[in-house]
Design an enzyme around this catalytic site. Structure first.
Site, PDB file in Angstrom:
ATOM      1  N   ALA A   1       0.799  -1.229   0.000  1.00  0.00           N
ATOM      2  CA  ALA A   1       0.000   0.000   0.000  1.00  0.00           C
ATOM      3  C   ALA A   1       0.838   1.289   0.000  1.00  0.00           C
ATOM      4  CB  ALA A   1      -0.973  -0.034   1.171  1.00  0.00           C
TER       5      ALA A   1
ATOM      6  N   ASP B   1      -4.097  -2.519   3.985  1.00  0.00           N
ATOM      7  CA  ASP B   1      -4.277  -1.729   2.752  1.00  0.00           C
ATOM      8  C   ASP B   1      -5.275  -0.607   2.964  1.00  0.00           C
ATOM      9  OD1 ASP B   1      -3.224  -4.478   1.790  1.00  0.00           O
ATOM     10  OD2 ASP B   1      -2.848  -3.035   0.186  1.00  0.00           O
TER      11      ASP B   1
ATOM     12  N   LYS C   1      -4.115  -8.241   2.790  1.00  0.00           N
ATOM     13  CA  LYS C   1      -3.950  -9.375   1.872  1.00  0.00           C
ATOM     14  C   LYS C   1      -4.832 -10.557   2.252  1.00  0.00           C
ATOM     15  CE  LYS C   1      -2.102  -9.568  -1.108  1.00  0.00           C
ATOM     16  NZ  LYS C   1      -2.837  -9.254  -2.364  1.00  0.00           N
TER      17      LYS C   1
HETATM   18  O1  MRU Z   1      -1.345  -7.157  -3.331  1.00  0.00           O
HETATM   19  P1  MRU Z   1      -0.243  -6.514  -2.558  1.00  0.00           P
HETATM   20  O2  MRU Z   1       1.015  -7.307  -2.542  1.00  0.00           O
HETATM   21  O3  MRU Z   1      -0.032  -5.067  -2.956  1.00  0.00           O
HETATM   22  O4  MRU Z   1      -0.805  -6.500  -1.067  1.00  0.00           O
HETATM   23  C1  MRU Z   1       0.006  -5.978  -0.065  1.00  0.00           C
HETATM   24  C2  MRU Z   1      -0.542  -6.184   1.280  1.00  0.00           C
HETATM   25  O5  MRU Z   1      -1.637  -6.679   1.469  1.00  0.00           O
HETATM   26  C3  MRU Z   1       0.270  -5.652   2.411  1.00  0.00           C
HETATM   27  O6  MRU Z   1       0.104  -6.445   3.545  1.00  0.00           O
HETATM   28  C4  MRU Z   1      -0.193  -4.226   2.729  1.00  0.00           C
HETATM   29  O7  MRU Z   1      -0.158  -3.442   1.575  1.00  0.00           O
HETATM   30  C5  MRU Z   1       0.635  -3.595   3.769  1.00  0.00           C
HETATM   31  S1  MRU Z   1       2.256  -3.321   3.202  1.00  0.00           S
HETATM   32  C6  MRU Z   1       3.080  -2.309   4.240  1.00  0.00           C
END
Ligand code: MRU
Length: 348
Positions: A48, A239, A250
């Site tokens: 994110a 996110d 995620k």
């Molecule tokens: O699909 P992605 O890899 O962009 O998803 C990322 C996540 O779900 C992370 O856990 C979230 O963005 C936090 S990252 C600091």
């Protein structure tokens, strides 16, 4: 090296190509806002805060690309680029947050200048500031969160929340990283994170660099380790966090938090204030991205596709963990405890 950074010599946005890791550490350049939007969509850059910073630099590129002769023309070009960037991925609120921050700073500057170049400089300066603020926020989250980790903890971590998911350092993994640097003995059980394997590919790669001991587990194994008392903490990022503390993260985070709760193991979400969306009352209002079914069906075993020909799949990229399953949310402003619907809005 930062995950996303502006190269002043070429005047291009550069980023680590996260699709290639861990096989190769490659840096690619984006020349236009449209290229940045595509890099976000295809997950060259992901996580994110990282996609927020990339989108902000995308607007700096749009300002650079624009042939507008006056400020009004430039603003129209920026708004059009922001629409493209905003549509690239729907769940992480950091994306819209960063775009709005750059747009707002250019709008404010416009009332004080007639110069298009001045506004171009403003867009880039704000994007740089967003990137720098992100690094500082990560360090502060780690300093707050490190108190939650005890010497000897085995920690289950979901997805990738390390330096690769942000501009630099990391959120949940940043807390674990600081605990290790402070000499606490930690061991990480890395959820592989189906289907894109952010855990097995990226978190494992980062932990190797930091010298933190880890083992990879498949997502479905977490419940077993929690039930047997073989993991003391669960850590993940976010996110988007709703005003009541529900966390979109995620896919798989919800089941992990459920299993932690059922076994009395604390579950911690670590995320910057830029991931909190106070306009969303609870998690049911958060849009969940559905990605291509090929991400699920493409898995190979013994060199062949595992699923039978003609199989269909579902692929929501995120899920929502209800606030009741969280022990605390760590932000750069401090550790927020329940009741989250009261305490979270106060903090951010
Ligand atoms: O699909 P992605 O890899 O962009 O998803 C990322 C996540 O779900 C992370 O856990 C979230 O963005 C936090 S990252 C600091």
């Amino acid at each position: 090296m930062r995950t996303v950074f502006w190269d002043p010599d070429s005047r291009l946005l550069k980023m680590i190509d996260q699709r290639r890791l861990p096989a190769a550490l490659e840096v690619i350049a984006c020349r236009t806002a449209a290229e940045v939007a595509e890099a976000i969509r295809n997950m060259t850059v992901r996580g994110a805060p990282a996609i927020g910073a990339a989108a902000a630099f995308g607007l700096a590129l749009a300002a650079q690309e624009s042939r507008a002769a006056d400020p009004a023309g430039l603003l129209a070009d920026l708004e059009s680029a922001a629409r493209t960037l905003r549509a690239s991925r729907p769940t992480a609120v950091n994306l819209s947050w960063a775009l709005d921050r750059v747009l707002k700073s250019v709008f404010i500057r416009e009332s004080a200048t007639e110069s298009v170049d001045d506004l171009r400089r403003q867009a880039l300066a704000e994007a740089q500031q967003i990137a720098n603020d992100d690094v500082a926020a990560n360090r502060r989250m780690a300093e707050h969160g490190v108190a939650l980790i005890d010497d000897g903890d085995v920690i289950i971590h979901h997805c990738n929340t390390g330096a690769l998911a942000v501009v630099d350092w990391g959120t949940a993994l940043g807390v674990i990283r600081l605990a290790h640097e402070q000499g606490k003995h930690v061991h990480v059980l890395v959820d592989e994170t189906r289907p894109r394997l952010q855990g097995a590919r990226l978190t494992a790669w980062e932990l190797q660099q930091y010298g933190i001991p880890y083992e990879i587990i498949t997502d479905g194994m977490a419940g077993h380790f929690l039930q047997r008392g073989q993991a003391q903490k669960v850590f993940f990022g976010a996110d988007r966090i709703a005003a009541n503390g529900d966390v979109a993260n995620k896919v798989g985070t919800y089941m992990l938090a459920l299993a932690a709760h059922d076994n009395g193991v604390p579950a911690y979400c670590v995320a910057p204030a830029s991931s909190v969306d106070l306009s969303v009352e609870d998690g049911s209002e958060i849009p969940i991205e559905e990605r291509d079914e090929d991400e699920v069906l493409g898995i190979q075993l013994h060199g062949e596709r595992a699923a039978p020909a003609g199989a269909r799949a579902r692929n929501p990229a995120f899920d929502v963990t209800p606030n009741r399953l969280l022990t605390a949310i760590v932000t750069e402003k401090g550790i927020v405890r329940p009741p989250f619907d009261v305490n979270l809005p106060r903090f951010v």
